[in-house]
Write a protein that holds these residues in place. Sequence first.
Motif, mmCIF file in Angstrom:
data_model
loop_
_atom_site.group_PDB
_atom_site.id
_atom_site.type_symbol
_atom_site.label_atom_id
_atom_site.label_comp_id
_atom_site.label_asym_id
_atom_site.label_seq_id
_atom_site.Cartn_x
_atom_site.Cartn_y
_atom_site.Cartn_z
ATOM 1 N N TYR A 273 0.815 -1.138 -0.191
ATOM 2 C CA TYR A 273 0.063 0.000 -0.080
ATOM 3 C C TYR A 273 0.777 1.131 0.047
ATOM 4 O O TYR A 273 0.585 2.336 -0.619
ATOM 5 C CB TYR A 273 -1.003 -0.063 1.080
ATOM 6 C CG TYR A 273 -2.299 -0.629 0.900
ATOM 7 C CD1 TYR A 273 -3.138 -0.275 0.017
ATOM 8 C CD2 TYR A 273 -2.780 -1.658 1.811
ATOM 9 C CE1 TYR A 273 -4.308 -0.832 -0.303
ATOM 10 C CE2 TYR A 273 -4.038 -2.218 1.717
ATOM 11 C CZ TYR A 273 -4.567 -1.705 0.557
ATOM 12 O OH TYR A 273 -5.953 -2.451 0.317
ATOM 13 N N ALA A 274 2.213 1.085 0.590
ATOM 14 C CA ALA A 274 2.888 2.505 0.589
ATOM 15 C C ALA A 274 3.359 2.607 -0.872
ATOM 16 O O ALA A 274 3.264 3.871 -1.053
ATOM 17 C CB ALA A 274 4.143 2.061 1.567
ATOM 18 N N ALA A 275 3.656 1.661 -1.566
ATOM 19 C CA ALA A 275 3.843 2.049 -3.037
ATOM 20 C C ALA A 275 2.680 2.690 -3.589
ATOM 21 O O ALA A 275 2.976 3.694 -4.674
ATOM 22 C CB ALA A 275 4.483 0.719 -3.710
ATOM 23 N N ALA A 276 1.678 2.030 -3.614
ATOM 24 C CA ALA A 276 0.711 2.691 -4.197
ATOM 25 C C ALA A 276 0.306 4.090 -3.752
ATOM 26 O O ALA A 276 -0.148 4.840 -4.538
ATOM 27 C CB ALA A 276 -0.682 1.578 -4.038
ATOM 28 N N ASP A 277 0.408 4.176 -2.659
ATOM 29 C CA ASP A 277 0.157 5.623 -2.017
ATOM 30 C C ASP A 277 0.937 6.697 -2.454
ATOM 31 O O ASP A 277 0.743 7.976 -2.646
ATOM 32 C CB ASP A 277 0.258 5.548 -0.231
ATOM 33 C CG ASP A 277 -0.081 6.932 0.347
ATOM 34 O OD1 ASP A 277 -1.259 7.350 -0.156
ATOM 35 O OD2 ASP A 277 0.759 7.687 1.082
ATOM 36 N N ASP A 278 2.356 6.465 -2.776
ATOM 37 C CA ASP A 278 3.222 7.161 -3.128
ATOM 38 C C ASP A 278 3.072 7.513 -4.672
ATOM 39 O O ASP A 278 2.960 8.782 -5.118
ATOM 40 C CB ASP A 278 4.658 6.593 -3.202
ATOM 41 C CG ASP A 278 5.534 6.861 -1.981
ATOM 42 O OD1 ASP A 278 5.036 7.603 -1.250
ATOM 43 O OD2 ASP A 278 6.123 5.988 -1.582
ATOM 44 N N LEU A 279 2.403 6.872 -5.380
ATOM 45 C CA LEU A 279 1.961 6.921 -6.715
ATOM 46 C C LEU A 279 0.920 7.783 -6.847
ATOM 47 O O LEU A 279 0.887 8.860 -7.576
ATOM 48 C CB LEU A 279 1.785 5.580 -7.491
ATOM 49 C CG LEU A 279 1.231 5.763 -9.038
ATOM 50 C CD1 LEU A 279 2.266 6.327 -9.724
ATOM 51 C CD2 LEU A 279 0.985 4.333 -9.620
ATOM 52 N N HIS A 280 -0.171 7.464 -5.994
ATOM 53 C CA HIS A 280 -1.276 8.232 -5.922
ATOM 54 C C HIS A 280 -0.922 9.924 -5.551
ATOM 55 O O HIS A 280 -1.572 10.678 -6.326
ATOM 56 C CB HIS A 280 -2.213 7.874 -4.665
ATOM 57 C CG HIS A 280 -3.276 8.816 -4.414
ATOM 58 N ND1 HIS A 280 -3.284 9.507 -3.094
ATOM 59 C CD2 HIS A 280 -4.496 9.200 -4.951
ATOM 60 C CE1 HIS A 280 -4.484 10.365 -2.985
ATOM 61 N NE2 HIS A 280 -5.164 10.034 -4.142
ATOM 62 N N TRP A 281 -0.019 10.131 -4.509
ATOM 63 C CA TRP A 281 0.154 11.487 -4.373
ATOM 64 C C TRP A 281 0.896 12.063 -5.424
ATOM 65 O O TRP A 281 0.927 13.267 -5.579
ATOM 66 C CB TRP A 281 0.733 11.406 -2.803
ATOM 67 C CG TRP A 281 -0.241 11.320 -1.947
ATOM 68 C CD1 TRP A 281 -0.565 10.243 -0.927
ATOM 69 C CD2 TRP A 281 -1.208 12.449 -1.496
ATOM 70 N NE1 TRP A 281 -1.708 10.515 -0.368
ATOM 71 C CE2 TRP A 281 -1.843 12.013 -0.451
ATOM 72 C CE3 TRP A 281 -1.286 13.887 -1.769
ATOM 73 C CZ2 TRP A 281 -3.052 12.789 0.208
ATOM 74 C CZ3 TRP A 281 -2.269 14.404 -1.165
ATOM 75 C CH2 TRP A 281 -3.270 14.003 -0.320
ATOM 76 N N ALA A 282 2.029 11.258 -5.895
ATOM 77 C CA ALA A 282 2.632 11.755 -7.256
ATOM 78 C C ALA A 282 1.785 12.360 -8.193
ATOM 79 O O ALA A 282 1.682 13.446 -8.708
ATOM 80 C CB ALA A 282 3.567 11.025 -7.791
ATOM 81 N N LEU A 283 0.726 11.698 -8.717
ATOM 82 C CA LEU A 283 -0.336 12.008 -9.732
ATOM 83 C C LEU A 283 -1.146 12.980 -9.251
ATOM 84 O O LEU A 283 -1.527 13.894 -10.004
ATOM 85 C CB LEU A 283 -1.143 10.749 -10.052
ATOM 86 C CG LEU A 283 -0.399 9.570 -10.346
ATOM 87 C CD1 LEU A 283 -1.294 8.548 -10.734
ATOM 88 C CD2 LEU A 283 0.072 9.849 -11.886
ATOM 89 N N ARG A 284 -1.518 13.000 -7.929
ATOM 90 C CA ARG A 284 -2.467 14.136 -7.500
ATOM 91 C C ARG A 284 -1.888 15.477 -7.361
ATOM 92 O O ARG A 284 -2.099 16.481 -7.793
ATOM 93 C CB ARG A 284 -2.908 13.880 -5.895
ATOM 94 C CG ARG A 284 -3.942 14.675 -5.290
ATOM 95 C CD ARG A 284 -4.194 14.214 -4.057
ATOM 96 N NE ARG A 284 -5.358 14.904 -3.375
ATOM 97 C CZ ARG A 284 -6.747 14.576 -3.323
ATOM 98 N NH1 ARG A 284 -7.123 13.402 -3.606
ATOM 99 N NH2 ARG A 284 -7.813 15.276 -2.710
ATOM 100 N N ALA A 285 -0.264 15.343 -7.219
ATOM 101 C CA ALA A 285 0.549 16.862 -7.239
ATOM 102 C C ALA A 285 0.460 17.151 -8.764
ATOM 103 O O ALA A 285 0.616 18.412 -9.026
ATOM 104 C CB ALA A 285 1.826 16.451 -6.416
#
Length: 326
Positions: A273-285
């Motif tokens: 989940y940590a990896a998925a969360d990093d990808l989510h916040w990168a895209l959100r930014a």
Amino acid sequence: MKGLGTPEDAQERLAEAALAEAFAAQPALRGRAPHYGPALPGLASPSYQGVESTAYLVADGEGREPAYFLKVAEPAAAPLLDPAAAFRAATAIAALDLAPEPLHRAEGQGAILFRYLGPDWRPATLDMLQRPESMGAVIAAFRRIGEGAPFGRRWSVFEAIRALRALLGEEADTLPPDAWFLFDWAEAIEAALTAAGTDVRPAHADPHASNLLFGPGGALRLVDFDMACDTDPHYQLGAFLNEACPFETPMKAGIEMAEGRFRQDVFNRARAYAAADDLHWALRALAMDRLSPRRGLEFRKYASWRFLRCRMQVGRPGFEETLRDL
């Protein structure tokens, strides 16, 4: 602080309208003159705070100390926000004495007025979160929230990733060259978690250090409820430990605190989940880089950091085996 009537920009116009409505609606404030000033500047890097909304400190008269905190959503961020859901979650979490009390939601302005905690409450630092007492307090708060009634907003990090990909478009020039590789891994993580089975519980779901405030006696309050939702509690745990723990040893200690003993399967879920969360916040930014009129904020720098950390997670030796052992 200044009174109503001289807004300097669009956000202040929204803030003044929201304050006028809130003060008229609250019996204890009716007839008083709100005064307000900026609470904190927006910052996208190295932290990510105050960029999808603008925050103000509010007093109920000229010369008074601030007693309220107003959060006004950035209109450009409307596709990413649900102020009604945030208000419901904030109300539920405040009832557990884990958040400042939300007093009023100004629907037309996307604003929420909170009771101000005061200057003795400070955002956590990463070294603080690694202390057993602080990490334990955060994990205990997550547990109490998760034991409550659903918030009524189901959310999945993988659905959010797909929505952000659609918003940005596959050919977005801000995506890194290896975005396809990270997207493939996100799909693999989702498939592995789906096969293993997941739970859904209410969660604050945004455990950035800036959203975890510690006050007198080590007391904890959570702030910023834009991400609050019903989701897999291991997503929240993984995102928090990814924020707080640069190394595996303290991360494993956090798993033990959450589960009562160390469990390898939960550790693997948290890492995934940590990896998925990093990808989510990168895209959100990157989405905010496109949507926000605040061009001075370093959205792309923050996105680059989260892409890098995602890349490091999925590129770690044995990560594929981690997914097989969920």
